[in-house]
Motif scaffolding. Sequence first.
Motif, mmCIF file in Angstrom:
data_model
loop_
_atom_site.group_PDB
_atom_site.id
_atom_site.type_symbol
_atom_site.label_atom_id
_atom_site.label_comp_id
_atom_site.label_asym_id
_atom_site.label_seq_id
_atom_site.Cartn_x
_atom_site.Cartn_y
_atom_site.Cartn_z
ATOM 1 N N LEU A 257 37.908 36.815 49.771
ATOM 2 C CA LEU A 257 38.010 37.421 48.433
ATOM 3 C C LEU A 257 36.739 38.195 48.116
ATOM 4 O O LEU A 257 36.778 39.323 47.611
ATOM 5 C CB LEU A 257 38.206 36.343 47.364
ATOM 6 C CG LEU A 257 39.611 35.882 47.008
ATOM 7 C CD1 LEU A 257 39.541 34.959 45.812
ATOM 8 C CD2 LEU A 257 40.488 37.071 46.694
ATOM 9 N N GLU B 175 38.693 41.483 51.196
ATOM 10 C CA GLU B 175 39.824 41.530 52.127
ATOM 11 C C GLU B 175 41.003 40.797 51.516
ATOM 12 O O GLU B 175 40.849 39.933 50.664
ATOM 13 C CB GLU B 175 39.461 40.838 53.453
ATOM 14 C CG GLU B 175 38.468 41.605 54.274
ATOM 15 C CD GLU B 175 37.889 40.729 55.358
ATOM 16 O OE1 GLU B 175 38.430 39.620 55.591
ATOM 17 O OE2 GLU B 175 36.881 41.145 55.960
ATOM 18 N N GLN B 176 42.173 41.123 52.029
ATOM 19 C CA GLN B 176 43.352 40.450 51.505
ATOM 20 C C GLN B 176 43.531 39.099 52.209
ATOM 21 O O GLN B 176 43.361 39.005 53.426
ATOM 22 C CB GLN B 176 44.584 41.302 51.736
ATOM 23 C CG GLN B 176 45.641 41.030 50.703
ATOM 24 C CD GLN B 176 46.795 41.999 50.774
ATOM 25 O OE1 GLN B 176 47.106 42.522 51.833
ATOM 26 N NE2 GLN B 176 47.415 42.239 49.641
ATOM 27 N N SER B 177 43.808 38.081 51.448
ATOM 28 C CA SER B 177 44.071 36.791 52.086
ATOM 29 C C SER B 177 45.420 36.261 51.609
ATOM 30 O O SER B 177 45.924 36.664 50.569
ATOM 31 C CB SER B 177 42.973 35.794 51.738
ATOM 32 O OG SER B 177 42.918 35.639 50.346
ATOM 33 N N VAL C 146 49.762 33.379 41.203
ATOM 34 C CA VAL C 146 48.859 33.915 42.218
ATOM 35 C C VAL C 146 48.589 35.396 41.961
ATOM 36 O O VAL C 146 47.443 35.867 42.041
ATOM 37 C CB VAL C 146 49.446 33.695 43.629
ATOM 38 C CG1 VAL C 146 48.575 34.374 44.670
ATOM 39 C CG2 VAL C 146 49.564 32.217 43.920
ATOM 40 N N TYR D 68 46.163 35.814 39.141
ATOM 41 C CA TYR D 68 44.817 35.431 39.569
ATOM 42 C C TYR D 68 44.203 36.558 40.391
ATOM 43 O O TYR D 68 43.060 36.967 40.168
ATOM 44 C CB TYR D 68 44.869 34.140 40.381
ATOM 45 C CG TYR D 68 43.554 33.755 40.998
ATOM 46 C CD1 TYR D 68 42.533 33.241 40.205
ATOM 47 C CD2 TYR D 68 43.303 33.941 42.353
ATOM 48 C CE1 TYR D 68 41.312 32.915 40.746
ATOM 49 C CE2 TYR D 68 42.090 33.621 42.909
ATOM 50 C CZ TYR D 68 41.087 33.108 42.103
ATOM 51 O OH TYR D 68 39.876 32.797 42.641
ATOM 52 N N GLY D 69 44.975 37.073 41.351
ATOM 53 C CA GLY D 69 44.486 38.140 42.212
ATOM 54 C C GLY D 69 44.093 39.378 41.413
ATOM 55 O O GLY D 69 43.040 39.983 41.633
ATOM 56 N N LEU D 70 44.918 39.694 40.431
ATOM 57 C CA LEU D 70 44.666 40.877 39.619
ATOM 58 C C LEU D 70 43.364 40.732 38.836
ATOM 59 O O LEU D 70 42.570 41.660 38.733
ATOM 60 C CB LEU D 70 45.848 41.097 38.671
ATOM 61 C CG LEU D 70 45.941 42.463 38.015
ATOM 62 C CD1 LEU D 70 46.040 43.538 39.072
ATOM 63 C CD2 LEU D 70 47.157 42.528 37.114
ATOM 64 N N ALA E 84 40.553 41.252 41.139
ATOM 65 C CA ALA E 84 40.449 42.663 41.503
ATOM 66 C C ALA E 84 39.874 43.495 40.371
ATOM 67 O O ALA E 84 39.071 44.406 40.586
ATOM 68 C CB ALA E 84 41.822 43.184 41.899
ATOM 69 N N MET E 85 40.278 43.163 39.141
ATOM 70 C CA MET E 85 39.796 43.903 37.983
ATOM 71 C C MET E 85 38.271 43.880 37.938
ATOM 72 O O MET E 85 37.625 44.879 37.656
ATOM 73 C CB MET E 85 40.327 43.258 36.698
ATOM 74 C CG MET E 85 41.761 43.600 36.404
ATOM 75 S SD MET E 85 41.856 45.304 36.061
ATOM 76 C CE MET E 85 43.332 45.528 35.266
ATOM 77 N N GLN F 147 36.798 45.888 41.034
ATOM 78 C CA GLN F 147 36.942 47.336 40.953
ATOM 79 C C GLN F 147 36.235 47.897 39.732
ATOM 80 O O GLN F 147 36.279 49.103 39.494
ATOM 81 C CB GLN F 147 38.421 47.736 40.884
ATOM 82 C CG GLN F 147 39.244 47.272 42.065
ATOM 83 C CD GLN F 147 38.803 47.922 43.367
ATOM 84 O OE1 GLN F 147 38.422 49.082 43.385
ATOM 85 N NE2 GLN F 147 38.841 47.164 44.450
ATOM 86 N N GLY F 148 35.626 47.019 38.960
ATOM 87 C CA GLY F 148 34.892 47.484 37.793
ATOM 88 C C GLY F 148 35.772 48.013 36.681
ATOM 89 O O GLY F 148 35.331 48.795 35.855
ATOM 90 N N LEU F 149 37.036 47.601 36.675
ATOM 91 C CA LEU F 149 37.919 48.068 35.608
ATOM 92 C C LEU F 149 37.704 47.258 34.345
ATOM 93 O O LEU F 149 38.019 47.689 33.257
ATOM 94 C CB LEU F 149 39.379 47.967 36.037
ATOM 95 C CG LEU F 149 39.859 48.985 37.063
ATOM 96 C CD1 LEU F 149 41.210 48.593 37.592
ATOM 97 C CD2 LEU F 149 39.901 50.377 36.441
ATOM 98 N N SER G 29 43.100 45.108 31.637
ATOM 99 C CA SER G 29 43.311 46.243 30.743
ATOM 100 C C SER G 29 43.753 47.422 31.587
ATOM 101 O O SER G 29 43.965 47.288 32.777
ATOM 102 C CB SER G 29 42.022 46.561 29.980
ATOM 103 O OG SER G 29 41.026 46.931 30.907
ATOM 104 N N GLY G 30 43.857 48.564 30.976
ATOM 105 C CA GLY G 30 44.327 49.726 31.722
ATOM 106 C C GLY G 30 45.788 49.981 31.439
ATOM 107 O O GLY G 30 46.374 49.380 30.529
#
Lengths: 384, 382
Positions: free
Chosen positions: B114, B118-120, B145, B148-150, B153-154, B157-159, B166-167
Amino acid sequence: MNLYRIQAVISKEWREIVRDRLFLTLAFVVPAMLMLLFGYGLSLDVEDIPFAIVDHDNTQLSRDYASRYTSSRYFDFKGYSQDESLLSKKLSTNELRAYIVIPENFEKNLMAGKPAAVQSILDGTFPARAATSKGYITAINTAYSSELLASYLSKAKGVSAEIAAEALAPVSVSVRYLYNQSLLSTWSIAPKLIMVILMVSPPFLTALGVVREKERGSIYNIYASTVSRAEFLIGKITPYVLMSVVNAIILWVLATFLFGAPFKGDFLFFLLATCIYVMCTTGIGLVISVLVETQVAAMVVTAIATVVPAALYSGVLVPIPSLSGQAQIIAHALPAMYYTNILTGTFLKGTGMADLWQDVLILTLYAAGLFLVGYSLFSKRPRS
Amino acid sequence: MTTLRIGMTRMRVMTSKELMQLLRDTVLIIFTIYAFTFDIYWAGSGVSLSLNNAALMVFDGDSSYASRELTSRFREPYFRHVGSLSHSRDTNDVLDKGEAMVTLDIPEGFEQSLLRGEQSTVQMQVDSTNTVLGLLASSYGQQIVGRYGLEVAMKQQGLSADGGISGPILDDRHRVWFNPNQEDSWFMSIAELLTIITVFSMMLPAAAMVREKERGTIEQLLVSPLSAFQVMFSKVLAMTLVIVLLTSISLFLVIGGLFGVPFKGSPWLFLGLSTLYVFTTSGLGLVIATFSRNMAQAGMLIILLIAPMIFLSGAWTPPEAMPTVMRWLMMVSPLHYFIDAGYGVLLKGATFTTLAPQISGMCVLGGLNFALGLWRFRRQFA
C-alpha cells in the motif's frame, strides 16, 4: 415388549391407511407437489425490481448514468417521469418498488469536480427486499463514482485512465464462493425444502392417525386389550415413519435430478440422518396427539407447531445468525435447524459424520425425548 | 318478513352451537390464543431477514496497522468476528464446519505494498450455501474494502488531506418509505398475523364440517329445518367471529402496542378486510371439506393448499422474481390480495378506494368458493 403384538398394531394401522385410497394418495402426492411448487416458485432473489427515473438534469452525463440502471438485470425499468408525486403514488400501489431522482446541475457539478447528490426512494414494506435493492443501488453508484474520479484524476495528472483507475483502488478483493460457485438459488433452496416438507407432513399424518382413534372411540379397544402402551405407540407410528422415509427418498430424487442440486456427501449417512429426523417430526405429531382430544385441535396445534417454525426458525428463509433473543432459543429448541445443517453439509459441502455428528446426536436425543414424553403422557386409563 | 326472522333465528342457534363446540375444546382455545399473541410477538421481535452478524474469521498475515484498520471495518451489524485463524489453510475447515460464513485473508506485506502504491489483493471466501446471504456478504465486503482503498488513495494522490472523499463523486442518498428505519418487526409481525389468520380460517371451518360428516351428525343437520346455505354460513360465521376478535386483539395489543407499527390507514378498514379475507378463505376450507370424508384427508388437502399460499403469495418471495406460471397461479390465492391490502392499509395508508382491485379480487374468489362448496354440499347430501 412383544414383537408379535407390535406387528399386529402395525398391520391394523397399515390396512386402515391403504383402504383410505384418497388419504394414501395424498400422503405421497402432497410432499412431492409441495416440492415442485416451492422448487419452482420459492426464490428469495431480488431481481427485476420495477423502478423509474426522474431526470431533472437531462444531459448526456445524466442519461449515461441512468443507463447503468436501465441495463441492469436487477432492475426492471418502467420509464422516465417528471412527476414525483405520481411516482410516489405508484410506490404505494406496488407498481414501483423504487425510483431514482437525478438533480439539476448533475453534469455541471461533476464536470466542475464537485459531488452531485442522487436520491433513491425505496418501498420499505419488505425490509429485506429494501436492503437488497439499496445494496444494488449503492454498488452501481460506487462503480460510477470511481469511474468519474478516475477520469478526473487522469485529466488532472495527465495519466491514462487505466493508471488512474488502478491508483484509486489500491486494494482489490478476490471473492471465492464456496459450495455453490455460480450462486444458483435452486441449489441452496432445494435441499432445504426436504427439511421443510418433512417437518410438515409426518406430524400431520401421525397426529391425525392417533387422535382419530380417540375421537371415534376405537381407542377403547386398545385400552381394553393386552397391547402395552409402548407397543401401541411403536406400532402406530411405524407405518407413518416408513411412509415418510419413502417420501424423503422421493424428495431427494426430485431435489437432485429435477432441480439439479449437487449431492456431494454419503447417501447412507444422509439416509440415516433423515430417518432420525423423520422420527423427530413424527414424534412431534405423537406428543401432540397424546395432548389433544379432538382432530380439530390436533390439526391446528400441528400447524402452529410445525408450519410456522419450519418457515421462520429453520434457516430456510431466515438465516439462523440473524435471529435474536427468543427466536434463537426457539430455533435451537426445534429439530429443523440441525437437520438443515445436515442437508447443506451432505448436499453442497460434501461433509459427513465427522463434521456433523453433533447434529445427528442432538436429533437422536430429540427423537428419544419426544417418544419418552409421548409414552409417559399416554395412558390406558383415561381420567375422564 | 317472518320467514326471514325465522331464518335468522335458526342461523343464530346454529352459530352459537358452533361457538360452544369451539370454546369447549380447551387445548384448541389455548393454542389459538397463543398463536394470535405470543407466536406473533416472538416472530416480530426475533426474526430478521436481513444479513446480520455473518460469522467472520480473519487470517491476518500482515499484522500491521493497515491490516488491522481494514479488519476493524468489518463490523456489526453485517459482520461479527468469531475468531482469528493462524494459518490460511484453515479457512476451508472452518467453513466446512459452519463455524464461519466468511473468511478474510490478508496477505503478508499488505501494508508495504500500500505504501509503495502497488495494488494488493485480499481474499474473501464466502459460504454460498445460502445464495442470497452469500451475495450480500460479498457485496458488503467489497464495499468496505473499496471504500478503504479509496480513502488510502485519496491521501496518496493528494486529492484530500484527511482521507475524506471529495471530488466528482455521487453522493448516495436513500430514503426508505413506509418503514423508514426498516424495522423488521413491522414486516414480520404483520406477515405472521396474516399467516395465522390463514391457518385458522382455512382449518376451523373445514374441520367443523368434516367432523359432522365423520361422526354422522351431519344427518341431524340435514333433517333440521336449516338450508344447506344456512348450515355452511353459520359455521363460517362462528369461526369468523372468533378469528376477527383475536385478530383485533393481536392488531391493537401486539402489532400496534408492542411493536409500535404506525397505522397509516384505518385499523378498522384492516379489520374489515380481515373479515372479508376470513370469509373467502373459509370458503376454500368448505370446498376442501366437501372433497374429504375424514379429517386425515382434509388435513392433507389443507396442507397442500396452505403451504404454497403462505410461502408464495408475496410476503416471502417477491412476486416479480417468480416465474410467470407461478405468478398466475398465485392470482387465485386470496392471501395474495390480502398481503397487498393489509400492508397497504397498515403501512402505506391505503384507503377503500385505492384497494378496490384487491377487494374485488377477494370478493370474486370468495363468491366462487362458496358457490362451489354449496353446490358440492347439496349434491352430496340433498
